[in-house]
Write a protein that holds these residues in place. Structure first.
Motif, short mmCIF file in Angstrom:
data_model
loop_
_atom_site.label_atom_id
_atom_site.label_comp_id
_atom_site.label_asym_id
_atom_site.label_seq_id
_atom_site.Cartn_x
_atom_site.Cartn_y
_atom_site.Cartn_z
N SER A 47 39.70 45.82 34.39
CA SER A 47 40.51 46.93 33.89
C SER A 47 39.74 48.20 33.62
N ILE A 48 38.45 48.09 33.35
CA ILE A 48 37.75 49.21 32.73
C ILE A 48 37.17 50.21 33.73
N PRO A 101 45.66 39.41 23.17
CA PRO A 101 46.41 38.15 23.29
C PRO A 101 45.76 37.20 24.29
N LYS A 102 46.11 35.92 24.21
CA LYS A 102 45.47 34.90 25.04
C LYS A 102 45.73 35.10 26.53
N GLU A 103 46.86 35.77 26.87
CA GLU A 103 47.18 35.96 28.29
C GLU A 103 46.14 36.82 29.00
N ILE A 104 45.39 37.63 28.27
CA ILE A 104 44.42 38.54 28.87
C ILE A 104 43.05 37.89 28.82
N SER A 105 42.49 37.60 29.99
CA SER A 105 41.19 36.94 30.08
C SER A 105 40.07 37.96 30.13
N LEU A 106 38.84 37.47 30.01
CA LEU A 106 37.67 38.35 30.08
C LEU A 106 37.56 38.98 31.47
N TYR A 127 54.46 44.75 31.57
CA TYR A 127 53.39 45.63 32.07
C TYR A 127 52.24 44.80 32.64
N ASP A 128 51.57 45.34 33.64
CA ASP A 128 50.43 44.66 34.24
C ASP A 128 49.30 44.54 33.21
N LYS A 129 48.80 43.33 33.01
CA LYS A 129 47.81 43.10 31.94
C LYS A 129 46.47 43.77 32.20
N VAL A 130 46.11 43.91 33.47
CA VAL A 130 44.84 44.60 33.79
C VAL A 130 44.95 46.08 33.45
#
Length: 445
Positions: free
Chosen positions: A412-413, A401-406, A136-139
């Motif tokens: 995303s929001i 998880p670490k794959e998702i950055s700030l 799935y797309d992390k954003v």
């Protein structure tokens, strides 16, 4: 010194103390106590003292630790994991099925614990890794978890609405009912957004393979049992309350008892779980109680010197603002404050200013303070998912998880914040979305 200047000095002193990193309840309580002593002498000590007894005599306060305890038990006992496994199987073939299942998970968790933080913790630790593993797309999924967790402060039993009721002296039962339809509208918009976006761009959410979903019928029946326990808890806690068999306080006790029995039934109720849950419940409950006590003490002094009436006179008489313009200004101030504070801190800081003003505005709305409680709750949620300093953004980063950055979290929001803003606009245009259900059902407590 004029009372208007005293009010300004009190407010600025509080903001200055908060900016130094002091605890919110300490800063607000100190300013309230110091102002009482300087204005009224040694007799002023009685004002914060009397507010403490007002708080302890308000029975809905008993619901606070019980709902917090229930949320921790449900989270720690693994019931949420079982629920997500069920949604994984039954929604896996749909476009964006796991993301949609996560929203449904959040709705159910919200209907059982009332805390957005609990929903985010469950989504970030259970749903996010699973969806990342599925490609799935992390954003997209970062926004799903943050948006879904926002339902926790709106769908009953919302702890934030209980706090609002305590400070505003509004009936918590009506606030709960008022949050039902706005919460479901937001959840529906989130689901439709995910489904449409994944339909237009299937690469965002690959469909789960048949190997994972082709389970024997018997196994699927076992998975369905994962949804029975939350439904039973919701029925005994909220259903009996709505039908008039239990009061608000009794409902919270029923919910806490059902959550404990559910953990026992799942063979996950250990002494360690009970001990850790009790410690966490005590810590969070005490924090909330100190905040409320400080807000009530500050409000008593602030209202006693006529600050609320002065603000009302400034907005309505001197500036001649339209009541709806005042409401919009208040909501914008929440969004600005939300960059630095959480929803509870915002409430205790501005309650002495805004709540009396809301009660006097002529908006033509019945049960106006209940309607505003829902409006406040959604606006606060927008506030602390809004970059750059939204409270939930950094909480999400610490849990994800670490794959998702700030940066991914920031990106995303926005769609979810926009859908929340649309919900607020609908509530302002059609207040009966929130007020129809409370007008139809009369509850105890």
């Amino acid at each position: 010194m004029s009372y208007e200047l005293i009010a300004i000095l009190m407010f600025l002193s509080m903001v200055l103390l908060l900016s130094t990193g002091q605890r919110v309840f300490g800063a607000i309580g100190f300013v309230a106590s110091a102002a009482a002593l300087m204005l009224y002498g040694t007799g002023g000590v009685e004002m914060p003292f009397s507010q403490a007894f007002k708080l302890f005599n308000w029975f809905p306060m008993l619901t606070l630790p019980l709902f917090i305890y229930m949320g921790y038990v449900l989270s720690e006992s693994g019931i949420a994991e079982d629920l997500y496994r069920m949604f994984h199987v039954f929604f896996g073939r749909m476009s964006g099925g796991l993301a949609i299942g996560t929203i449904f998970l959040m709705v159910i968790i919200s209907a059982m614990n009332g805390l957005s933080v609990a929903g985010m913790a469950i989504g970030a630790t259970i749903a996010l890794p699973e969806m990342l593993r599925r490609g799935y797309d992390k954003v997209l999924i970062s926004g799903v978890v943050q948006g879904g967790s926002s339902l926790g402060i709106l769908i009953p039993p919302s702890v934030v609405l209980v706090l609002f009721g305590m400070i505003a002296r509004a009936p918590v039962s009506q606030l709960w009912l008022a949050g039902v339809f706005p919460g479901l509208i937001m959840a529906t918009m989130f689901v439709l957004y995910i489904w449409i976006r994944c339909k237009l761009n299937p690469a965002l959410a690959p469909v789960v393979s048949d190997d994972d979903l082709n389970l024997p019928f018997r196994e699927k029946l076992k998975l369905l049992r994962a949804g029975v326990i939350p439904l039973l808890i919701f029925f005994f806690m909220t259903g009996l309350f709505v039908m008039g068999y239990t009061s608000l306080v009794e409902s919270s006790a029923v919910g806490a008892t059902c959550a404990t029995l559910a953990a026992l039934y799942k063979h996950r109720l250990s002494w360690q779980l009970f001990h850790e849950t009790a410690r966490s419940t005590l810590a969070v409950s005490c924090m909330f109680l100190w905040l409320i006590l400080a807000a009530l003490a500050f409000g008593a002094i602030f209202d006693g010197i006529g600050a609320s009436r002065a603000i009302e006179s400034l907005f309505i008489t001197r500036w001649d603002l339209n009541p709806w313009a005042i409401i919009i200004m208040m909501q914008l101030s929440f969004i600005i404050m939300g960059m630095f504070l959480d929803d509870t801190a915002m409430l205790v800081i501005v309650a002495p200013l805004y709540i009396p003003l809301v009660k006097t505005l002529e908006l033509g709305i019945n049960n106006q303070i209940v309607w505003y409680g829902v409006l406040y709750t959604i606006t606060c949620q927008i506030a602390y998912i809004t970059p750059p300093f939204g409270y939930n953004l950094f909480l999400m980063r610490s849990l994800a998880p670490k794959e998702i950055s700030l940066v991914d979290i920031y990106r995303s929001i926005w769609p979810f914040a926009l859908m929340m803003a649309i919900t607020i606009a609908l509530l302002m245009l059609f207040p009966q979305i929130a007020l129809w259900l409370p007008s139809q059902i009369r509850l105890r407590g």
